[in-house]
Motif scaffolding. Sequence first.
Motif, mmCIF file in Angstrom:
data_model
loop_
_atom_site.group_PDB
_atom_site.id
_atom_site.type_symbol
_atom_site.label_atom_id
_atom_site.label_comp_id
_atom_site.label_asym_id
_atom_site.label_seq_id
_atom_site.Cartn_x
_atom_site.Cartn_y
_atom_site.Cartn_z
ATOM 1 N N VAL A 39 1.578 6.896 -6.763
ATOM 2 C CA VAL A 39 0.551 7.894 -7.085
ATOM 3 C C VAL A 39 1.123 9.294 -6.903
ATOM 4 N N LYS A 40 1.853 9.490 -5.804
ATOM 5 C CA LYS A 40 2.465 10.796 -5.526
ATOM 6 C C LYS A 40 3.432 11.181 -6.639
ATOM 7 N N ARG A 41 4.235 10.190 -7.064
ATOM 8 C CA ARG A 41 5.204 10.431 -8.137
ATOM 9 C C ARG A 41 4.484 10.814 -9.423
ATOM 10 N N THR A 74 2.206 1.859 -3.352
ATOM 11 C CA THR A 74 1.181 2.396 -4.258
ATOM 12 C C THR A 74 1.023 3.898 -4.049
ATOM 13 N N PHE A 75 0.966 4.307 -2.783
ATOM 14 C CA PHE A 75 0.836 5.744 -2.490
ATOM 15 C C PHE A 75 2.012 6.518 -3.065
ATOM 16 N N LYS A 76 3.203 5.937 -2.908
ATOM 17 C CA LYS A 76 4.401 6.610 -3.427
ATOM 18 C C LYS A 76 4.306 6.757 -4.945
ATOM 19 N N ILE A 99 0.842 -1.207 0.000
ATOM 20 C CA ILE A 99 0.000 0.000 0.000
ATOM 21 C C ILE A 99 0.875 1.254 0.000
ATOM 22 N N THR A 100 1.920 1.228 0.835
ATOM 23 C CA THR A 100 2.830 2.385 0.891
ATOM 24 C C THR A 100 3.454 2.616 -0.485
#
Length: 73
Positions: free
Chosen positions: A11-13, A7-9, A4-5
């Motif tokens: 998306v942020k990128r 994936t968030f990274k 999950i972490t």
Amino acid sequence: MAGITGTFKAVKRALKAATDINPGEYRAAGIPVSCPHCHGKAFNESPNLGGGVNLACRKCHFVLWFAKKPDEA
Ligand SMILES: [Zn+2]
């Protein structure tokens, strides 16, 4: 949870990459669009269900609604 972490990274990128490519600056009637609240000049564009487009200020998130999409600067 590492997945999950990650994936968030990702998306942020992706969001950062999109922001880098599109400066988010517009002109309406030949005048640069600026935020009436913070005087920011960069916006994120999204369609408005009532027609036209919304430009959301990238700094303070104030939303401007244009009945016709302004020119990209
Ligand atoms: Zn603003």
